[in-house]
Design an enzyme around this catalytic site. Structure first.
Site, PDB file in Angstrom:
ATOM      1  N   THR A  94       0.870  -1.183   0.000  1.00 40.56           N
ATOM      2  CA  THR A  94       0.000   0.000   0.000  1.00 40.56           C
ATOM      3  C   THR A  94       0.907   1.233   0.000  1.00 40.56           C
ATOM      4  O   THR A  94       2.099   1.131   0.321  1.00 40.56           O
ATOM      5  CB  THR A  94      -0.886   0.055   1.258  1.00 40.56           C
ATOM      6  OG1 THR A  94      -0.033   0.169   2.395  1.00 40.56           O
ATOM      7  CG2 THR A  94      -1.745  -1.181   1.401  1.00 40.56           C
ATOM      8  N   GLU A 125      -5.833  -4.086  -0.534  1.00 44.52           N
ATOM      9  CA  GLU A 125      -6.153  -5.235   0.329  1.00 44.52           C
ATOM     10  C   GLU A 125      -7.303  -6.079  -0.200  1.00 44.52           C
ATOM     11  O   GLU A 125      -7.579  -7.153   0.328  1.00 44.52           O
ATOM     12  CB  GLU A 125      -6.525  -4.739   1.737  1.00 44.52           C
ATOM     13  CG  GLU A 125      -5.360  -4.181   2.541  1.00 44.52           C
ATOM     14  CD  GLU A 125      -5.140  -2.691   2.318  1.00 44.52           C
ATOM     15  OE1 GLU A 125      -5.548  -2.171   1.264  1.00 44.52           O
ATOM     16  OE2 GLU A 125      -4.541  -2.052   3.207  1.00 44.52           O
ATOM     17  N   LYS A 164     -15.679  16.908  10.602  1.00 42.13           N
ATOM     18  CA  LYS A 164     -16.653  16.876  11.693  1.00 42.13           C
ATOM     19  C   LYS A 164     -16.906  18.296  12.155  1.00 42.13           C
ATOM     20  O   LYS A 164     -16.082  18.911  12.800  1.00 42.13           O
ATOM     21  CB  LYS A 164     -16.148  16.000  12.830  1.00 42.13           C
ATOM     22  CG  LYS A 164     -16.045  14.564  12.385  1.00 42.13           C
ATOM     23  CD  LYS A 164     -15.497  13.648  13.449  1.00 42.13           C
ATOM     24  CE  LYS A 164     -15.092  12.329  12.811  1.00 42.13           C
ATOM     25  NZ  LYS A 164     -13.705  12.314  12.293  1.00 42.13           N
ATOM     26  N   TRP A 182     -21.371  15.433  10.163  1.00 38.19           N
ATOM     27  CA  TRP A 182     -20.298  15.027   9.261  1.00 38.19           C
ATOM     28  C   TRP A 182     -20.488  15.658   7.890  1.00 38.19           C
ATOM     29  O   TRP A 182     -21.601  15.713   7.368  1.00 38.19           O
ATOM     30  CB  TRP A 182     -20.281  13.501   9.106  1.00 38.19           C
ATOM     31  CG  TRP A 182     -19.735  12.789  10.298  1.00 38.19           C
ATOM     32  CD1 TRP A 182     -19.734  13.251  11.581  1.00 38.19           C
ATOM     33  CD2 TRP A 182     -19.129  11.507  10.315  1.00 38.19           C
ATOM     34  NE1 TRP A 182     -19.158  12.329  12.401  1.00 38.19           N
ATOM     35  CE2 TRP A 182     -18.779  11.244  11.648  1.00 38.19           C
ATOM     36  CE3 TRP A 182     -18.833  10.559   9.350  1.00 38.19           C
ATOM     37  CZ2 TRP A 182     -18.157  10.064  12.037  1.00 38.19           C
ATOM     38  CZ3 TRP A 182     -18.224   9.382   9.720  1.00 38.19           C
ATOM     39  CH2 TRP A 182     -17.882   9.145  11.060  1.00 38.19           C
TER      40      TRP A 182
HETATM   41  P1  ADP Z   1      -3.379   2.689  -1.204  1.00 32.53           P
HETATM   42  O1  ADP Z   1      -2.219   1.960  -1.741  1.00 32.53           O
HETATM   43  O2  ADP Z   1      -3.198   4.171  -1.030  1.00 32.53           O
HETATM   44  O3  ADP Z   1      -4.050   2.005  -0.036  1.00 32.53           O
HETATM   45  P2  ADP Z   1      -5.583   1.796  -2.677  1.00 32.53           P
HETATM   46  O4  ADP Z   1      -5.596   1.760  -4.146  1.00 32.53           O
HETATM   47  O5  ADP Z   1      -5.583   0.561  -1.938  1.00 32.53           O
HETATM   48  O6  ADP Z   1      -4.387   2.672  -2.382  1.00 32.53           O
HETATM   49  O7  ADP Z   1      -6.772   2.753  -2.134  1.00 32.53           O
HETATM   50  C1  ADP Z   1      -7.959   2.278  -1.600  1.00 32.53           C
HETATM   51  C2  ADP Z   1      -8.876   3.410  -1.258  1.00 32.53           C
HETATM   52  O8  ADP Z   1      -9.182   4.205  -2.395  1.00 32.53           O
HETATM   53  C3  ADP Z   1     -10.234   2.981  -0.768  1.00 32.53           C
HETATM   54  O9  ADP Z   1     -10.229   2.605   0.574  1.00 32.53           O
HETATM   55  C4  ADP Z   1     -11.075   4.227  -1.026  1.00 32.53           C
HETATM   56  O10 ADP Z   1     -10.930   5.193  -0.018  1.00 32.53           O
HETATM   57  C5  ADP Z   1     -10.476   4.768  -2.273  1.00 32.53           C
HETATM   58  N1  ADP Z   1     -11.295   4.370  -3.422  1.00 32.53           N
HETATM   59  C6  ADP Z   1     -11.100   3.342  -4.258  1.00 32.53           C
HETATM   60  N2  ADP Z   1     -12.054   3.310  -5.200  1.00 32.53           N
HETATM   61  C7  ADP Z   1     -12.883   4.340  -4.949  1.00 32.53           C
HETATM   62  C8  ADP Z   1     -14.073   4.842  -5.557  1.00 32.53           C
HETATM   63  N3  ADP Z   1     -14.594   4.298  -6.640  1.00 32.53           N
HETATM   64  N4  ADP Z   1     -14.661   5.924  -4.997  1.00 32.53           N
HETATM   65  C9  ADP Z   1     -14.155   6.505  -3.901  1.00 32.53           C
HETATM   66  N5  ADP Z   1     -13.042   6.082  -3.294  1.00 32.53           N
HETATM   67  C10 ADP Z   1     -12.408   5.020  -3.802  1.00 32.53           C
END
Ligand code: ADP
Length: 540
Positions: A184, A329, A436, A441
């Protein structure tokens, strides 16, 4: 009583073997780092995957060893996907957009023995090489005549595999064995390694094919702009091998012009990418007044797609933008907002609002939302809470980390979301980004997506900053399009039309750039620090 059925392991090599027998003639087209277009077929790819497996076996790689890649989406990276995992090795795809010190950290953490690198990323690797404790060999993904002069520390990929046999007896092993590793982006603390298995990878690819997923079939021409260096290009290389879809790899050409050329030349039907890539493509197409004719669907994920983008794809290109959600993940597909008859029949503006949701889980994935006490919240489209996920392609832990990230068998995504009665999920915000204000929210994502709907706005970012009375209030940071101008009041007036009064940002700051993470998301942490006193100063 157990069933009396064969227990055949789900292996990545079986995808390759299936492709060779069932669609040997299907093309794989790549824009190479060298600039030209390369094309060959699964039958050719399979021979080269075997050569890769033989080559790394000769170099002493054993099942379970980690092999790194720093590479674009091309046929050579595909060969490593199948050749390394197929022989039992673990393919560690390294995201070149990570900070150099993070790259050094993850290569050491993964204990990569060999790294296969595109010429583009060689300077990046050279810069950290002295820190890489386990690295034995660097193989450059290019032809012999393109090898950098005077570098006898490097091995040429083409020379390496040319010396090998093009047959390899793919071993059978436990389908739960590790197949690939992706870290990640680790915006706080060190990156965390997600270790995919053969089983999770094959099941994820399988689930992605059907019409409630990415709807990939033999007739599809799939162009993954999503990188093979992060979350396996959303599983598309595996899904293509399974389905017989033609694959079109953009290589380093992620800009609007290069993508358009490739889409047109190869008649791509399905595109996959993050919102910023689509923004680049749409802007370019506008500038030359061109329309994408072959494309039926484009998948967008990684960040929320603004309504203006969903509308532009439909109105200008007749392309249905399919929203998908997932994370490193989750392999990554968790939910997909695939088109249904019902949605297609809706009046356009209503339909776009439906498309703005992140979609339903594909079979295999369970979702629920919970409050801070762990109580499950109703699926009513209004209640929002922590989004929890479980499924056979969801991580149960991180590589070499003892602590389990799971709560009662569920993975906490870090996202806040709603689920409606049909189990369609909509992201409200990242938990750390939600604002917040006075006990209520406010979704930073919603505000950003409304702001980018204004024709003068190129990119918008909303952060919560401390406020003496309301705890936090939203602050809107915007980059304007080239040559555009707009006052704060005008922009706030535009945003205010679509939201409740208390959501209205307290101020607008025009900026020239905004920080992003290695996966292209807005990086809000430094902004929150930079602007921590902004409203406190104004109010006092
Ligand atoms: P990182 O390596 O930074 O964890 P990821 O690609 O795993 O990158 O990111 C996952 C996150 O991206 C999700 O938990 C969510 O917050 C955001 N995300 C992914 N797809 C979408 C989507 N379609 N709309 C909004 N947020 C998204």
């Amino acid at each position: 009583m157990l069933g009396a059925m064969m227990n055949r392991p789900l292996l990545i090599s079986s995808l390759l073997e299936f492709a060779v027998i069932n669609h040997p003639g299907t093309e794989i087209v790549s824009r190479r780092v060298e600039g030209d277009i390369h094309r060959y077929r699964w039958s050719d790819a399979a021979l080269r995957c075997a050569r890769v497996a033989n080559a790394i076996t000769r170099l002493g790689v054993k099942p379970g060893d980690r092999i790194g890649t720093l590479a674009w989406n091309t046929y050579r990276h595909l060969e490593l996907y199948f050749g390394v995992s197929g022989m039992g090795g673990v393919l560690h795809t390294i995201n070149p957009r990570l900070f150099p010190e993070q790259i050094a950290w993850i290569v050491n953490h993964a204990q990569d023995r060999i790294i296969f690198v595109d010429l583009t990323f060689l300077p990046l690797l050279d810069a950290v090489r002295a820190q890489l404790k386990t690295l034995e060999k660097v193989v450059v993904l290019c032809d012999a005549d393109a090898m950098p002069a005077g570098r006898d520390d490097l091995v040429c990929y083409e020379t390496l595999i040319a010396a090998e046999s093009s047959t390899f007896a793919w071993p059978e092993f436990d389908e739960r064995s590790a197949s690939s590793l992706c870290y990640t982006s680790g915006t706080t603390g060190h990156p965390k390694g997600v270790l995919y298995s053969h089983r999770s990878t094959v099941l994820h690819a399988w689930a992605s094919l059907h019409s409630g997923g990415l709807n990939i079939g033999r007739e599809s021409v799939v162009l993954p702009v999503v990188p093979m260096f992060h979350v396996n290009a959303w599983g598309t290389p595996y899904a293509a091998a399974m389905s017989g879809a033609k694959l079109v790899f953009p290589g380093p050409g992620m800009d609007g012009k290069s993508l358009h050329e490739l889409i047109d030349a190869e008649q791509a039907t399905l595109l996959l990418g993050v919102p910023t890539v689509w923004l680049g493509l749409l802007t370019y197409l506008d500038s030359i007044n061109a329309k994408m004719d072959s494309v039926k669907h484009a998948v967008v994920g990684g960040s929320a797609a603004p309504l203006s983008m969903i509308r532009a794809f439909d109105e200008k290109h007749d392309v249905f933008l399919i929203h998908a959600w997932g994370m490193t993940e989750t392999s990554p597909l968790g939910t997909v907002n695939a088109p249904t008859e019902e949605v297609l029949a809706l009046p356009k503006e209503e339909r776009y609002l439906r498309q703005a949701k992140q979609g339903r889980p594909i079979f295999g994935v369970d979702l629920k939302i919970i409050d801070d006490e762990g109580q499950e919240l109703p699926r009513d489209g209004r209640a929002f809470g922590r989004l929890m996920i479980r499924g056979p392609w969801v991580a149960s832990g991180y590589y070499l980390q003892k602590d389990s990230p799971l709560t009662d068998g569920w993975f906490d995504t870090g996202d806040v979301a709603t689920l409606d009665a049909g189990n369609t999920m909509q992201i409200v915000d990242r938990r750390k980004d939600v604002i917040k204000s006075g006990g209520e929210w406010i979704s930073s994502i919603d505000l950003e997506n409304i702001a980018v709907g204004h024709p003068a706005v190129k990119e918008a970012c909303v952060i919560g900053v401390p406020h003496p009375k309301w705890d936090e209030r939203p602050l809107l940071l915007v980059i304007l399009k080239d040559g555009a101008s707009i006052s704060k009041e005008e922009l706030l007036g535009f945003v205010g039309k679509s939201i409740a009064r208390f959501w209205l940002p307290d101020d607008v700051i025009f900026v020239m750039e905004l920080p992003h993470t290695a996966t292209g998301k807005l990086f809000k942490l430094p902004l929150r620090e930079q602007y921590a006193n902004h409203l406190l100063k104004q109010v006092s």
